[in-house]
Design a protein around this motif. Structure first.
Motif: not given
Ligand SMILES: Nc1ncnc2c1ncn2[C@@H]1O[C@H](COP(=O)(O)OP(=O)(O)OP(=O)(O)O)[C@@H](O)[C@H]1O
Ligand SMILES: [Mg+2]
Lengths: 231, 179, 471
Positions: B118, B121, B125, B128-129, B132, B135, B149, B152-153, B156, B159-160, B166-167
């Protein structure tokens, strides 16, 4: 601490035997963009529906100023949707039978604004989102991105206090999604509108000021509000 | 990617002196680490030594002396070869470090892997903010948008991967502790 | 008032962008309204014959119009014709129901109150029925003019007073009653729409987000239908065994037995469809299996579509039997009944009315099959894409009508016979009424299958793979 624009406390919502929400609490502050993320089926959409007054929670409360949305009647909540709130979904929120212009003017028309005045502001918003050229088209005749921008124009046309966006870019490629998000965030910032943004895409969540994550029907984490929301 | 290759690319646009090249680089790649002037200077020396670049002119209009460099025939050949080759799909290191930490947390029992993810993450994030915001500034140059970008990619993707991990922490814990 | 105006403008804007199904629905609804208006206007004209608005003492070639005691019967028959028209309009409202639900949900999402959505929906109906009603009025007046001209030309010499007319075109147009009909019919339809939209207009998420699960069929619901049928038959047998004289049991029995039979038929139709579905889905034949599964999944749809046909079978058989028995009795003693022609004319007129009713009913069935073919096009296209031959699908559609309808018609015809049974037994027994009933039942089934077959060309459009592309 700022008083929230909308505050949900301990929301519970059951659908048959599934518990979509089991005690979710969330605050949407005035003028902020708040991203709600979480795994599929965790209850994000249900939370958004409850906070927008589209769905009534079984338990818990939703406060909008001094008002209890969870207790408000169907008429009051409908009225709020065409005055104080705007909604943007992944798809399906536009009326397929109406042109883009009429769709954007719809909340105003429903509120009894004159047709000419409603069309005038609708045109302004279509232009702001770069889809004035599609004003005469119906949703079935537009690309997904154009349709979403029309939906955004409709959400913003009433100068709402809050916009509820559920996967607004879910059906778009990343470039179209980026354009939609930039348009939404700029418009919201300019008019001080709060945005509750449900998404599973971190790149979309990055447009927000804060993030809240939902898991199994509860809000698992919620970023502290920045000392002062930058804008 | 060596600084030399980058400088060759910059020189291909036209001759320039050291500071000039550094400025061109920093403008075009705002998200990359700014080139240190010293690094530019040594790299230019090396290019000249290898015959890839040569001195174009030396001028001093009042101020300190400045040497302008230009590409040689060999230099442009080397550049051509470099540009024609694909970049090796190198393993991305950030996720690996995150993974290493998660595994270590589970193995050592020092802390909670979910809480760590967490935290990570939130950090991702937050970055990433920022990107963002960079841009989406009105009138941001396209080069700024594209390099934001790019970052960011990649963030991302991390993060994915983290959401995925995490799951499945429970199963991972079983695997790590039983091993 | 301005709210009504802005809602009307919205409804108009939506109509302009609506798909073809919506226009069909409104056009057919208008057609129904026109038919209903026509019948009501005719009833109004007959009602004023012989009154002080009626233009002199009646003298028509048709005795039914002359006798003050029979005219109420004619009026009732004309008004009863409105019943199948209503059923037809009811079938029409189902066209494009899913799409309409989606549209209403989208309106609600944009902030329309349930009331506004209902108002918009009711306005559409009001407009369609208003236009239909006006068309009905125009058509009626035009027909009256034509008939009038025809009678004038054919009449030749004699003054208008002596000559007997076939049609009561000499009756001055009862404008007050006409006005009431032309305004009242759309008003009624609008009120009806207003009430039926109560449920459709509530959910802003509606069809746009999730589709509702179809109502589960519970076996308990199977009970009341057969029970009512049994009770009615029992009552009837009791009445007959008491032999209270030729006419008493008939009237006493029909007073209670007919409503019981009606109730029994209406409530057992869904159960029958489900039972047939269960039987058919066990079969190995693909067409039977598809039809069976579909019937089991939604027996209500079959019951909705077939109720009117069942009523037609019941009333038709009842009518035929009564007619046969009555006329036979009259013919048996011609010396007592010099006005035989009058009775025959009366029965024939009633038969014509019944025929019109059946025609409307069968059209309603065609509409319902067409509606179900378009509503299920995704399923059908998926079946076709999975390799089901079109021939099998066509047969399945036909079977879906035939399987539940054949027993339903037989049962209804049997009920019709039973109701008139005491009458039959009291008079001299003959096999002809039975034969006539069987012919009628067969004819109804054939007509229903023809109507279904008439909708089959839609299947070609429904199974097109493109149907799978759109949500
Ligand atoms: N109308 C409904 N009827 C029945 N179950 C529902 C309904 N709405 C939501 N649910 C259930 O509630 C749970 C939460 O659904 P919800 O749509 O809020 O999830 P979500 O987080 O938005 O998921 P996704 O990211 O896939 O959109 C799910 O298990 C879903 O099946
Ligand atoms: Mg969702």
């Amino acid at each position: 601490m700022t008083t929230p624009l909308i505050e949900a406390r301990g929301l519970v919502k059951r659908y048959g035997t599934t518990d979509a929400l089991r005690g979710a609490s969330l605050r949407l502050l005035p003028g902020e963009v708040l991203a709600v993320t979480g795994p599929s089926g965790s209850g994000k959409s249900t939370l958004l529906h409850c906070m927008a007054g589209i769905v009534r929670p079984d338990e818990g409360e939703v406060r909008y100023g001094a008002e209890r949305l969870d207790q408000a009647g169907e008429n009051r909540r409908s009225t709020l949707r065409r005055t104080d709130f705007g909604v943007v979904f992944q798809f399906g929120q536009l009326v397929g039978e109406l042109t883009a212009l009429d769709n954007v003017a719809l909340p105003l028309l429903l509120a009894g604004t004159s047709r000419a005045a409603a069309h005038k502001s609708a045109g302004t918003w279509l232009e702001r989102f770069g889809v004035l050229g599609q004003a005469g088209l119906r949703p079935g005749e537009m690309s997904g991105g154009q349709g979403q921008r029309v939906a955004l124009a409709r959400a913003m046309v009433t100068a709402p206090k809050a916009v509820f966006a559920d996967e607004p870019t879910g059906a778009l490629d990343s470039l179209a999604g980026e354009q939609v998000m930039t348009a939404l965030v700029h418009a919201a910032r300019e008019s001080g509108t709060s945005v509750l943004l449900v998404t599973h895409d971190a790149q979309i969540a990055a447009y927000a000021d804060r993030e809240a994550t939902v898991r199994d029907g509860v809000v698992e984490t919620e970023d502290e509000p920045a000392a002062e929301v930058t804008r | 990617m060596s600084t030399g290759n980058v400088l060759l690319g910059l020189l291909a646009a036209g001759p320039g002196h050291g500071y000039d090249l550094k400025r061109r680089h920093d403008e075009r790649f705002p998200e990359a680490r700014p080139l240190a002037y010293g690094q530019v200077y040594t790299s230019l020396q090396r290019l000249v030594r290898d015959g890839l670049a040569e001195v174009d002119a030396t001028e001093s209009d009042g101020g300190p002396e400045r040497t302008t460099y230009r590409l040689t025939e060999r230099g442009s050949l080397t550049l051509r070869t470099w540009l024609g080759e694909p970049v090796p799909p190198a393993p991305v290191s950030a996720a690996n470090e995150i993974f290493a930490k998660v595994t270590a947390i589970i193995a050592s029992g020092f802390g909670d892997p979910a809480a760590f993810l967490r935290l990570q993450r939130a950090a991702h994030l937050a970055r990433m903010r920022e990107l963002t915001a960079v841009k989406t500034v009105a009138g941001a140059p396209l080069s700024a948008v594209l390099s934001a970008d790019y970052a960011l990619t990649h963030l991302d993707a991390d993060l994915r991967w983290m959401d995925n991990a995490a799951q499945r922490l429970g199963a991972l814990a079983e695997e790590v502790t039983s091993a | 008032m301005s709210a009504l105006r802005s809602d009307a403008l919205l409804a108009w804007a939506m109509l302009r962008g609506s798909p073809r199904s919506e226009r069909w629905r409104l056009a057919l609804t208008g057609l129904g309204a026109a038919l209903g208006t026509g019948f009501a206007l005719a009833a109004a004209v007959v009602a004023v014959i012989g009154t002080r608005y009626g233009g002199g003492p009646p003298s028509y070639t048709n005795g039914l119009l002359n006798e003050g005691g029979l005219r109420p019967g004619v009026i009732t028959a004309l008004l009863l014709l409105i019943v199948p028209v209503l059923a037809f309009v009811g079938q029409c409202t189902r066209i494009g129901a899913l799409q309409r639900e989606r549209r209403f949900a989208a309106l609600r999402l944009a902030g329309a109150t349930p009331r506004q959505v209902r108002r918009i929906g009711a306005l559409e109906t009001a407009a369609a029925c208003g236009v239909g009603s006006l068309a009905g009025l125009t058509g009626f007046l035009a027909l009256r003019l034509v008939l009038h001209a025809g009678q004038q030309a054919g009449g030749g010499d004699g003054g208008p007073q002596q000559r007997a007319l076939t049609w009561p075109t000499d009756v001055p147009v009862p404008w007050a009653a006409f006005l009431a009909v032309v305004l009242g019919l759309p008003l009624l339809a609008t009120l009806e729409a207003w009430f039926t939209l109560r449920r459709a207009a509530t959910d802003p998420l509606g069809a746009a987000v999730r589709r509702r699960r179809p109502r589960r069929f519970r076996r308990v619901r199977l009970l009341p239908g057969p029970l009512a049928l049994l009770a009615a038959t029992g009552l009837l047998l009791m009445a007959m065994s008491r032999k209270l004289g030729p006419d008493t049991p008939f009237f006493a029995a029909t007073g209670l037995v007919l409503p019981l039979y009606l109730f029994g038929l209406l409530t057992s139709s869904a159960g029958m469809a489900a039972a047939m579905g269960r039987l058919a889905s066990r079969s190995g034949r693909p067409a039977l299996m598809i039809a069976g599964k579909r019937l089991r999944a939604d027996p209500w749809a079959a019951s909705r579509a077939h109720t009117a046909v069942m009523l037609a079978a019941l009333i038709g058989v009842g009518y035929l039997t009564v007619r046969r028995v009555a006329l036979d009795a009259l013919r048996a003693e011609p010396e007592h009944h010099p006005d035989l022609a009058f009775y025959v004319g009366g029965y024939n007129l009633a038969g014509l009315a019944l025929l019109i009713g059946v025609a409307v009913t069968i059209s309603g069935l065609a509409v319902s099959v067409a509606e179900s073919l378009t509503a299920r096009r995704r399923t059908l296209a998926a079946l076709a894409a999975a390799g089901t031959p079109r021939k099998v699908l066509r047969r399945a559609v036909l079977l879906e009508t035939a399987l539940p309808l054949a027993p339903a018609i037989v049962l209804s015809a049997a009920c019709g016979l039973a109701v008139t049974g005491p009458f039959l037994v009291a008079r001299a027994w003959s096999a002809r009424p039975l034969l006539e009933a069987a012919l009628l039942a067969g004819g109804l089934l054939a007509a229903s299958l023809l109507a279904t077959a008439a909708s089959l060309p839609l299947l070609r459009y429904s199974v097109h793979p493109a149907q799978l592309r759109y949500e």
